[in-house]
Design an enzyme around this catalytic site. Structure first.
Site, short mmCIF file in Angstrom:
data_model
loop_
_atom_site.label_atom_id
_atom_site.label_comp_id
_atom_site.label_asym_id
_atom_site.label_seq_id
_atom_site.Cartn_x
_atom_site.Cartn_y
_atom_site.Cartn_z
N ASP A 92 77.32 37.08 75.71
CA ASP A 92 75.92 37.47 75.72
C ASP A 92 75.59 38.91 75.58
O ASP A 92 76.45 39.81 75.31
CB ASP A 92 75.51 37.04 77.16
CG ASP A 92 76.28 37.98 78.04
OD1 ASP A 92 76.90 38.78 77.96
OD2 ASP A 92 76.05 37.12 79.42
N ASP A 288 76.01 27.09 77.95
CA ASP A 288 76.96 27.82 78.87
C ASP A 288 76.62 27.85 80.21
O ASP A 288 75.30 28.04 80.40
CB ASP A 288 77.07 29.43 78.32
CG ASP A 288 75.89 30.31 78.52
OD1 ASP A 288 75.98 30.77 79.48
OD2 ASP A 288 74.96 30.49 77.85
N CYS A 330 90.35 9.83 85.92
CA CYS A 330 90.23 11.04 85.40
C CYS A 330 91.49 11.56 84.96
O CYS A 330 92.51 11.45 85.60
CB CYS A 330 89.52 12.07 86.43
SG CYS A 330 89.52 13.63 85.58
N CYS A 332 92.46 14.64 84.42
CA CYS A 332 92.78 16.25 84.77
C CYS A 332 93.94 16.40 85.67
O CYS A 332 94.42 15.24 86.25
CB CYS A 332 91.62 16.64 85.42
SG CYS A 332 91.53 16.40 87.25
N CYS A 335 93.40 14.88 89.27
CA CYS A 335 93.49 13.22 89.55
C CYS A 335 94.79 12.78 88.97
O CYS A 335 95.10 11.57 89.49
CB CYS A 335 92.18 12.86 88.77
SG CYS A 335 90.82 13.36 89.39
N HIS A 362 89.48 20.30 87.11
CA HIS A 362 88.89 18.87 87.35
C HIS A 362 87.38 19.08 86.75
O HIS A 362 87.03 18.43 85.89
CB HIS A 362 88.95 18.53 88.56
CG HIS A 362 87.89 17.50 88.83
ND1 HIS A 362 88.36 16.15 88.52
CD2 HIS A 362 86.80 17.18 89.25
CE1 HIS A 362 87.35 15.13 88.91
NE2 HIS A 362 86.14 15.95 89.08
#
Length: 396
Positions: A92, A288, A330, A332, A335, A362
């Site tokens: 940015d 973002d 999930c 991740c 999980c 997650h």
């Protein structure tokens, strides 16, 4: 020639899917971009971010300017080598961070000084045509940032995509001030492009930023003004409204004004689940936001619960004995390894870093899968049905 190759379009909306090409690789669009504000996605290693399915991260020009300094990062051969992320980076401009410190005498216009009591660390001292003088939040040092400064910093960082310096007006300023500020942002855009043409890194893409607040005519004029310049992409920034319906309206004004423009479009600071879905429908290519990582550090997980804004707050005492997983199916680590809400709640309550890491992993995994689903739906011509299912909380 646009850096974005549009491969698929949704016939019922402005949504599109494709590939954005940069010096350090390709970004599959539409895409969410995690924040690596201070040269790191907080608590994660670069390979973990990549393995979650992310092609690009965002570095913060303002914070990296203050510490460790862009010249030090230049000596490390740029931000990619400094942080060990050798895929695309967008930076940015620093404008949002500068102006979020407080406008001081914004109502008194450009040459005013900050009112008594506001001249302290982390405050704007003066907004002038050349740029902005402010006090560092680190040590109170008086510093300056303007269009050329911002581009020089981003040049030293060596990012793949640089955003031009702009004024982010707060929501409560007048239409008259918004108009004057937007016109100044356009002048700053021209100065950013001139600096980059003369001294910018080879291959670095430059995005202009649409301003204009919540005023339709100003927003459309600004978007068209940015698009009339030789920018590589168009970002939508500034005040987007008081609520979600107004935000969607403001974004729609901007994207409709450039509906046939093939250049990439970036929506700044937006990352809620429903906002990503609607943003894709409105023709946004990249987003973002700090939301998924910030929530993870504060004990909040993103789950399939639209009635509660897709969130579960594990700081709540009712999860102490819960043997439920965060989200069934999930992939991740939190999980897939079978951690329960009760255990994760304990980690959060005990302020263990492992809990912050697991929830951050997650949350980013959830948004990565969301964007994958949206990309696939655009390619397959099923966006309407997929968006309806996602809004209903159906994400495997």
């Amino acid at each position: 020639m646009s850096a974005l190759e549009i491969q698929h379009r949704d016939p019922g909306t402005l949504a599109r899917a494709g590939v954005l090409r940069t010096p350090h690789g390709e970004i599959r669009t539409p895409a969410f971009v995690p924040l690596a504000t201070k040269a790191t996605v907080k608590s994660l290693l670069p390979h973990e971010v990549a393995e979650l399915g992310y092609d690009m991260v965002l570095g913060n020009t303002f914070h990296l300017f203050l510490d460790p300094g862009h010249e030090r990062i230049r000596r490390f051969r740029g931000l990619h080598e400094f942080m060990g992320w050798r895929a695309p980076i967008i930076t940015d401009s620093g404008g949002f961070q500068v102006f979020s410190m407080g406008h001081g005498t914004v109502a008194d216009e450009v040459k005013g000084r900050a009112p008594m009591g506001q001249e302290r660390m982390g405050k704007i001292l003066a907004i002038e045509e050349d740029g902005v003088a402010f006090r560092s939040y680190l040590n109170g040092e008086t510093l300056f940032m303007g269009p050329e400064t911002s581009m020089e910093i981003q040049g030293a960082l060596g990012s793949d995509i640089a955003l031009v310096f702009d004024e982010c007006t707060p929501f409560n300023v007048t239409r008259e001030y918004t108009q004057r500020s937007t016109e100044r942002t356009h002048r700053w855009l021209d100065r950013c492009l001139a600096w980059h043409d003369a001294r910018g890194p080879e291959g670095q893409l430059v995005y202009g930023i649409s301003q204009g607040g919540v005023h339709e005519d100003l927003r459309v004029e600004s978007t068209q003004a940015v698009a009339s310049r030789p920018v590589d992409g168009i970002a939508i920034g500034g005040s987007l409204g008081a609520d979600k319906p107004q935000m969607y309206e403001v974004v729609s004004w901007a994207t409709a004004a450039i509906a046939d423009d093939p250049r990439p479009r970036h929506l700044l600071g937006i990352g809620e689940v429903d906002d990503l879905i609607r943003g894709v429908e409105l023709g946004i290519d990249t987003f973002d936001c700090a939301m998924p990582t910030r929530l993870g550090r504060h004990g909040v997980a993103v789950v399939n619960d639209p009635e509660r804004r897709w969130r579960v707050d594990l700081t709540a005492g009712r999860f102490k004995d819960s043997d439920e997983p965060l989200l069934e199916g999930c992939p991740c680590p939190a999980c897939a390894l079978g951690y329960t809400r009760g255990y994760l709640r304990y980690l959060v309550h005990a302020r263990e870093l492992t809990g912050q890491r697991l929830l951050t992993l997650h949350n980013l995994a959830y948004l990565s899968r969301l964007m994958q689903r949206l990309r696939a739906a655009i390619a397959e011509g099923t966006l309407a049905a997929t968006a309806a299912a996602l809004r209903a909380g159906e994400l495997p």
